[in-house]
Design a protein around this motif. Sequence first.
Motif: not given
Length: 310
Positions: A201-230
């Motif tokens: 199932v995939v449905k587009q939603l109107k954001p009901d909260r503040v979502i991350m920008s593309k740059n913020e997403l990228s930075e978040s994933y880099q932090e995740y990689e450093q923390k969890h792929y350890c």
Amino acid sequence: MKKSERLNQELIYLSDKKVFHLKELEEAFAISERTALRDIADLEQLGLAFYSETGRSGGYHITNSKLLLPIRFNTAEINAIFFALQAIKNISETPYSNAYQKIQVKLLKNLPTRLQKQINLQEEFVQYVSQPSLNKVTFFDLLLKACINNDLVLAENQQFIKEKQKLQLLDLFYQAGNWFCHAYNLDLKRWFVLRLDKFKVVKQLKPDRVIMSKNELSESYQEYEQKHYCIPYQCLLTKAGEQKVKYNSYPIMKVIHNRQGIYLNGSYNKEELHYLVDYLISLGSEVKIIKSRELKEKYLEKLQRIIQQY
């Protein structure tokens, strides 16, 4: 570079400009002032509309904001296009699956007869063996749009989470015959690597909260990689093993050459250790695990289970 090809490249270079200066063309294409002046005259003959102004803020002002001029391809570029079309035909699980053949026919009909014959001969004598898509992706179009537009989606993908999830997608990538995405689960505030064919199932939603920008997403994933792929690991490769890794590897893997040999270095997330074990087993005798101890033990356990089948 031939003059016709240079003029073509100059048109592409000027396509998003409103003003340009003679010195720009000289530096960009390594040509003399005299040649640049001749090229500007030729560009005007080809249909580039501009007027010149002298003085400090002068230069050549392009009057048509969009260059509606034909961009010409040389023979090598045409060959590259048809090679690419043939190579991606097997990666067919996209919204554009049925378009590749139509694109090829249209391009072919716009070529001179000589080049049409050359392309037909190329297809007759050059065989393309590429990695096919293994599974059908039902929601590729929606997931691609969600990724490009940074949309919030409600999705059901039962690889890790059984219930529906609110996701933001960082990117899509093709690996080992399947399409994947890096997806951020907004409820769990966690990153997952999800297979696209597993989405039910995939449905587009109107954001009901503040979502991350593309740059913020990228930075978040880099932090995740450093923390969890350890957990670091290292493997010794043969030359044949290096070739296999180059053919099919993951972004967090690195091949290192030194005096002692060829090494595969990286780090893993404990939750995904079994994927790394399966990957290393696929390299056969061309790899030897140096560290970590945990990886070596899981690798040997899997080999024992395989041996026991015989």
